[in-house]
Design an enzyme around this catalytic site. Structure first.
Site, PDB file in Angstrom:
ATOM      1  N   GLY A  48       0.994  -1.158   0.069  1.00 43.37           N
ATOM      2  CA  GLY A  48      -0.061   0.058   0.039  1.00 43.37           C
ATOM      3  C   GLY A  48       0.726   1.209  -0.029  1.00 43.37           C
ATOM      4  N   SER A  49       0.525   2.554   0.634  1.00 44.22           N
ATOM      5  CA  SER A  49       0.966   3.612   0.534  1.00 44.22           C
ATOM      6  C   SER A  49       2.408   3.866   1.286  1.00 44.22           C
ATOM      7  CB  SER A  49      -0.019   4.612   1.071  1.00 44.22           C
ATOM      8  OG  SER A  49      -1.139   4.732   0.315  1.00 44.22           O
ATOM      9  N   VAL A  50       2.841   2.803   1.876  1.00 45.36           N
ATOM     10  CA  VAL A  50       4.124   2.964   2.567  1.00 45.36           C
ATOM     11  C   VAL A  50       5.247   2.805   1.598  1.00 45.36           C
ATOM     12  CG1 VAL A  50       3.340   2.071   5.079  1.00 45.36           C
ATOM     13  CG2 VAL A  50       4.066   0.548   3.139  1.00 45.36           C
TER      14      VAL A  50
END
Length: 672
Positions: free
Chosen positions: A415-417
């Site tokens: 995801g956004s990490v």
């Protein structure tokens, strides 16, 4: 032609001589033949060459002794008297030869010098008397020490299994005192025996039938202690049973203990009795069905080093005399493992995750030392040694959260990490200008020709979006646009520089992170989704932690370590980001916590920087409301520790904020 005739004459002469039978055989010839059979362990053939010996005493004894002692590589040699001495003994009925014998055994080499007497015998062959020689055998030719009697003893000294410690010498797997519980049959109360057995069975978590089976063993005598179960500690129920049932006794012994229990089960693993299936996999003759062997984790990975080697002693014992040692192999205790793991960090992270399905890794970003490797939920490794019930095993196997799965060794959609990685790739290849802005309207966006597929972002922008704003608000649309401008080739090249697609250089096997199913990106939608950690991108928590270390380690991605004796501070990848670009991303990750999606980590007690992430799992592009997994990768701004945490099914639990709060609590507690 003359040469041919000459050679033919020689050949004819040799053949003629070879066909003539010798009238008498020499004793050394027979002894050499006997020695050859001995070295090949051909006992039947040896027996035919000995005088006046019972077959059972000879063949059975050799077979049993050599098998029990694992005798091999037998070598037998002897000296032949010189010609002058032989002529003096031509009429002798016996002849003695000095003998040298060597062999390998389960306890090491055995060598001895002795004498063998050859006895002349006369045999009638086809009406003629012919001289032959037989071995005048005695048990001293097996071993000189048993010539006049004695018992051969074989003693095995089990090695002490190596222990596993954390960085502060606190035990993760240790050999400690445990409690063996059992009964003395004659001390049962006659009129209460049924109820006493029921009380014991309930306290020990076994059945009355198991107690009866133990009592029915052939060796049991009325006054013997009959073991029933070994436990690592005495519960209140066990102590109550001991005080109320006179026959229930306890004695201490040494056993394997896992002090952290569930908190480190997947990392450490456990030992248990070897199964027939495991015995086949081991392919090691030194194991038997009664041995304990490592399963899972470090107990299995380092089985050979931890197990050690048994000591073995072969002796000859005679009544009234000190035993004589024939061979001895010293016991070699197992090696200890000293880990970089910090029990305090391991325990706090596990407790903070509160049995939620997920994983977390903590490292020192400068040295690469791994401080914690947590998989949640978990299981109690002690149960595999001290009595795992069928009920408990079934419960673990059927639990939908799968406590037996080692999540820290697995990969998941980040995801956004993943966005700081995409940012680094774009900044370093020049495709991303941190000051360039994009006009983005609304919550969704698509490129022309994508049909019904849209990129969705969490919140709308108040104006043009630059890199800092995109990181702080976690704007998927911005990163999709940047990836499309960058192009698949440049993007994939940058990700490979971060080690995606490579084996993680780590002591413990970790699944390799992947860019896609085949390592390539050939579709625009897949490229766009991959930019913000969706698509087919998969990463482990450890790899993500190592990747984020570039911002605290002068642009170098630290190589993670697990053993204290490994060299630390080494780089897995070097020069991934410039100091200027690193500073930009670090400032944005601090703002993620103070003003963006990571506000749950904005604590008064500690300054934290990091990145949140929510990975949505869909079976198809058209699916709505799929499972959401939450991430947070962050660190205190002093760079002393870096944590990567992942929790499944956060869709109904404040999304990535739920994970961020837990990770921040751990960082705060560890700084106290």
């Amino acid at each position: 032609m003359k040469k041919f005739l000459f050679l033919g004459t020689i050949l004819f002469t040799v053949l003629l001589i070879g066909c003539q039978e010798k009238e008498e055989v020499e004793p050394e010839e027979r002894l050499q033949e006997y020695a050859d059979h001995w070295m090949n362990q051909e006992y039947e053939k040896m027996y035919k060459m000995v005088a006046e010996t019972e077959k059972e005493d000879f063949i059975d004894r050799y077979q049993k002794i050599y098998k029990d002692l694992e005798i091999n590589k037998v070598d037998v040699s002897f000296d032949v008297p010189d010609t002058e001495e032989k002529e003096k003994n031509d009429e002798a009925e016996t002849e003695v030869f000095p003998l040298k014998v060597s062999m390998e055994s389960v306890a090491g080499p055995i060598t001895f010098d002795t004498e063998v007497e050859m006895k002349k015998v006369v045999k009638e062959v086809e009406g003629e008397e012919k001289t032959d020689w037989l071995v005048n055998w005695n048990p001293g030719l097996i071993f000189p020490e048993i010539k006049d009697g004695g018992t051969i003893g074989l003693e095995t000294i089990e090695p002490k299994r190596g222990e596993i410690y954390d960085r502060n010498r606190e035990g993760l797997a240790v050999n400690a005192s445990v409690y063996e519980l059992g009964v003395v049959p004659e001390q049962f109360t006659d009129d209460k025996i049924k109820s006493e057995k029921e009380t014991i069975a309930k306290a020990l978590g076994i059945t009355v039938e198991e107690i009866d089976n133990a009592l029915d063993a052939n060796w049991v005598q009325p006054n013997y202690f009959v073991p029933l179960k070994v436990v690592p500690s005495l519960t209140d129920e066990i102590e109550k049973a001991i005080s109320s049932v006179p026959t229930l006794k306890t004695q201490t012994t040494t056993g394997r203990i896992y002090p952290l229990g569930e908190a480190a089960a997947h990392l450490v693993g456990y030992i248990a009795p070897v199964t027939a299936e495991k015995l086949e996999d081991l392919d090691d003759a030194s194991y038997s069905e009664n041995d304990m062997v490592g399963y899972r984790g470090l107990e299995e990975l380092y089985e050979e080093q931890l197990r050690g080697e048994a000591g073995v002693k072969i002796t000859v014992e005679k009544e009234g005399q000190e035993p004589v040692i024939l061979a001895e192999k010293e016991v070699k205790n197992g090696e200890n493992l000293n880990l970089t793991i910090d029990i305090k960090a391991q325990k706090k992270i596990f407790e903070q995750m509160d049995n939620e399905p997920g994983t977390a890794t903590a490292i020192d970003p400068k040295t690469g030392e791994t401080l914690a490797l947590v998989s949640s939920p978990s299981f109690d490794p002690n149960a595999f040694i001290y009595g795992l019930s069928n009920t408990q095993w079934t419960e673990w196997q059927e639990d939908p959260n799968n406590p037996l799965l080692n999540r820290f060794a697995s990969t998941f959609a980040p995801g956004s990490v993943f966005k700081p990685i995409t940012s680094t790739v774009g900044l370093e290849n020049g495709s991303i200008d941190p000051n360039e802005t994009f006009e983005i309207d609304g919550l969704t966006w698509q490129k022309e020709g994508w049909g019904n597929y849209y990129i969705t972002r969490v919140s709308p922008s108040n104006g043009p979006v630059d890199l800092d704003d995109a990181l702080v608000r976690s704007d998927n649309i911005y990163f999709a646009m940047q990836a499309l401008d960058m192009g698949a080739d440049a993007f994939v090249k940058g990700l490979k520089e971060f080690g995606l697609g490579e084996d993680v250089p780590f002591t413990y096997p970790i699944e390799k992170s992947t860019i896609s199913s085949d390592g390539n990106i050939t579709e625009e939608v897949l490229l766009a989704d991959s930019s913000y950690g969706q698509g087919e991108v998969q990463m482990s928590a450890l790899h993500l932690a190592s990747a984020f270390s570039i911002f605290l380690n002068d642009g170098n991605m630290v190589k993670p370590t697990l053993l204290l004796d490994e060299a630390d501070g080494e780089s897995w990848k070097q020069g991934l980001i410039s100091a200027e670009n690193s500073s930009l991303i670090k400032e944005s990750m601090r703002r993620v916590v103070t003003h963006g999606t990571g506000k749950a980590a904005n604590l008064d007690s500690i300054e934290i920087a990091g990145k949140t992430g929510t990975a949505e799992l869909k079976q198809s592009k058209d699916e709505e409301n799929g499972q959401e997994n939450g991430w947070f990768v962050g660190y205190p701004t002093d760079g002393s520790i870096l944590i990567s945490m992942f929790i499944e099914h956060v869709e109904d639990n404040n999304g990535s904020g739920y994970v961020t709060e837990k990770a921040a609590n751990v960082l705060a507690e560890l700084k106290e």
